[in-house]
Design a protein around this motif. Structure first.
Motif, short mmCIF file in Angstrom:
data_model
loop_
_atom_site.label_atom_id
_atom_site.label_comp_id
_atom_site.label_asym_id
_atom_site.label_seq_id
_atom_site.Cartn_x
_atom_site.Cartn_y
_atom_site.Cartn_z
N GLN A 115 0.83 -1.20 0.00
CA GLN A 115 0.00 0.00 0.00
C GLN A 115 0.87 1.26 0.00
OE1 GLN A 115 -2.23 0.88 3.61
NE2 GLN A 115 -4.04 1.30 2.39
N LEU A 124 2.14 1.99 -3.43
CA LEU A 124 1.11 2.65 -4.24
C LEU A 124 0.95 4.11 -3.85
CD1 LEU A 124 -1.55 -0.20 -4.27
CD2 LEU A 124 -0.20 0.58 -6.21
N ARG A 125 1.02 4.38 -2.56
CA ARG A 125 0.88 5.76 -2.10
C ARG A 125 2.02 6.63 -2.64
NH1 ARG A 125 0.47 4.67 2.88
NH2 ARG A 125 -1.79 4.56 2.91
N PHE A 151 1.06 7.26 -6.39
CA PHE A 151 -0.17 7.95 -6.76
C PHE A 151 -0.63 9.01 -5.76
CE2 PHE A 151 -0.38 3.69 -8.68
CZ PHE A 151 -0.49 4.04 -10.02
N SER A 165 -2.69 10.07 -2.94
CA SER A 165 -3.84 9.57 -2.19
C SER A 165 -4.28 8.22 -2.73
CB SER A 165 -4.99 10.57 -2.29
OG SER A 165 -6.15 10.06 -1.67
N VAL A 166 -4.44 7.25 -1.83
CA VAL A 166 -4.89 5.91 -2.19
C VAL A 166 -6.00 5.51 -1.23
CG1 VAL A 166 -4.28 3.47 -2.34
CG2 VAL A 166 -2.67 5.20 -3.14
N LYS A 167 -7.16 5.16 -1.78
CA LYS A 167 -8.25 4.64 -0.96
C LYS A 167 -8.18 3.12 -0.98
CE LYS A 167 -11.30 8.53 -2.06
NZ LYS A 167 -12.60 8.93 -2.69
N SER A 168 -8.17 2.51 0.19
CA SER A 168 -8.06 1.06 0.21
C SER A 168 -8.81 0.47 1.39
CB SER A 168 -6.59 0.63 0.27
OG SER A 168 -6.01 1.01 1.50
N VAL A 179 -8.24 -1.53 -3.78
CA VAL A 179 -7.62 -0.21 -3.91
C VAL A 179 -8.30 0.59 -5.00
CG1 VAL A 179 -5.49 1.01 -4.54
CG2 VAL A 179 -5.38 -1.03 -3.09
N LYS A 180 -8.62 1.85 -4.70
CA LYS A 180 -9.20 2.77 -5.67
C LYS A 180 -8.20 3.89 -5.93
CE LYS A 180 -13.43 5.36 -6.69
NZ LYS A 180 -14.78 5.71 -6.21
N LEU A 181 -7.89 4.12 -7.21
CA LEU A 181 -6.91 5.13 -7.60
C LEU A 181 -7.56 6.22 -8.43
CD1 LEU A 181 -4.04 2.69 -8.68
CD2 LEU A 181 -4.28 3.87 -6.48
N ALA A 187 -2.74 3.75 -14.56
CA ALA A 187 -2.36 3.10 -13.30
C ALA A 187 -1.51 1.86 -13.55
CB ALA A 187 -3.62 2.73 -12.51
#
Length: 357
Positions: free
Chosen positions: A36, A39-40, A43, A45-48, A59-61, A68
């Motif tokens: 995670q 990914l942060r 990108f 901000s990462v919603k997970s 994970v939502k990007l 992505a």
């Protein structure tokens, strides 16, 4: 756009908004937080959310799927082992109904057809109260048989990925190269051989595959901390001359093999000739600092352009900082790091692939 295509587009938009993408992301057990973090760093901000304890994330990007995937693949992440896009999502507890809906979506995608090679990869979380993953895969294949696609285990044109939890199903269709690994969930499986000396052999087999190497192309290797001989046995099978170094005992089955030289000492006590080997491998349970000192002290014996495959034990709670420090130390010692990866067969460690310059 036809009525069927409009319906398909509505389904996709339920999961991914414009400029957004959703993935099921997998790491080794207990290392999802570090995947995670990778990914942060890519990108922002990462919603997970956690789908399966300690290894699988949803994970939502805030970027398109194409962009992505490009960024993730190009970054060659260490801890992120596998990704699958999510194009279809349904909540529910009836696995049969969910799978049937997912199959309808896949059939409507237009990607399957006569002559198209398709790999079906079905995984489930521990809380999914349903049949086994293999049974669900067989069921999915039956549901998709009308597509006339050829279902294969390897060499697929498309991968259909399903992840099932106790309350939802996530499905996606992707090219194999866009999943980071073409194995289901990145779980690389090798068949255990009769008389195999140790599970550690799988680590070196996976490293060979992951890093695009061919050990049979090398001539002479030194295996540091070789006992009981899992890595040594693989290199001997590939036709190399192997010098195995360890104060502990090698397995008796190796001792009479003609291409083996066994030195029962600590590696730091041995004086090798300059440029004696074109491959150096080391898989020892030492602290990273001691490992770096040991390997760099032996680099004179590795010829320029030679390869080093080293496992580094992650012995404290800041593995990313530790990895950065270890890589910097090796690169100061004429080793250029090509890849750093936590392989599926690694546990509390990563594997480094390096070339001496």
């Amino acid at each position: 756009m036809s009525e069927h295509e409009e319906e398909k587009q509505v389904i996709v938009n339920e999961v991914q908004g414009q400029g957004e993408s959703v993935f099921v992301c997998t790491a080794n057990r207990d290392f999802a937080a570090y995947a995670q973090e990778e990914l942060r760093r890519l990108f922002g901000s990462v919603k997970s959310s956690v789908l399966s304890d300690r290894e699988v994330l949803l994970v939502k990007l805030n970027t398109t799927e194409e962009e992505a995937v490009r960024q993730i693949v190009d970054s060659r992440p260490i801890f992120l082992r596998h990704i699958q896009p999510v194009h279809f999502e349904r909540e529910g507890e009836n696995a049969g109904e969910l799978l049937a809906e997912a199959a309808s979506f896949v059939l409507g995608s237009g990607k399957l057809g006569a002559g198209v090679k398709v790999a079906l990869q079905v995984r489930k979380s521990a809380d999914a109260d349903s049949d086994s993953s293999s049974q669900l895969k067989e069921w999915l294949e039956e549901l998709l048989r009308s597509s006339e696609a050829e279902f294969v285990a390897a060499g697929a044109d498309w991968i259909v990925s399903i992840y099932l939890t106790g309350s939802a199903l996530y499905a996606g269709i992707s090219r194999p190269e866009n999943n980071l690994s073409d194995w289901s969930g990145g779980a690389v499986r090798f068949r255990r051989e009769e008389g195999q000396l140790s599970r550690a052999k799988f680590k070196l087999l996976e490293a060979e595959r992951e890093f695009g190497l061919d050990f049979s192309a090398y001539r002479s290797a030194v295996d540091i901390g070789a006992a009981p001989g899992g890595w040594t046995s693989l290199l001997l099978e590939r036709g190399l001359r192997v010098t195995a170094v360890d104060p502990a005992k090698l397995h008796p089955s190796l001792l009479k093999l003609p291409n083996l030289t066994y030195i029962r000492k600590n590696a730091g006590e041995i004086k090798f000739r300059d440029n004696e080997f074109d491959l150096l491998v080391c898989d020892m349970s030492w602290s990273p600092k001691l490992m770096v000192q040991l390997v760099t002290g032996l680099l004179h014996a590795l010829s320029p352009g030679g390869t080093a495959i080293i496992t580094i034990k992650l012995m404290h709670k800041k593995p990313m900082a530790l990895i950065k420090e270890v890589i910097a130390s090796f690169e100061d010692s004429r080793l250029q790091v090509q890849r750093a990866k936590q392989l599926f067969h690694n546990r509390e460690e990563i594997t480094l692939y390096m070339i001496k310059y």
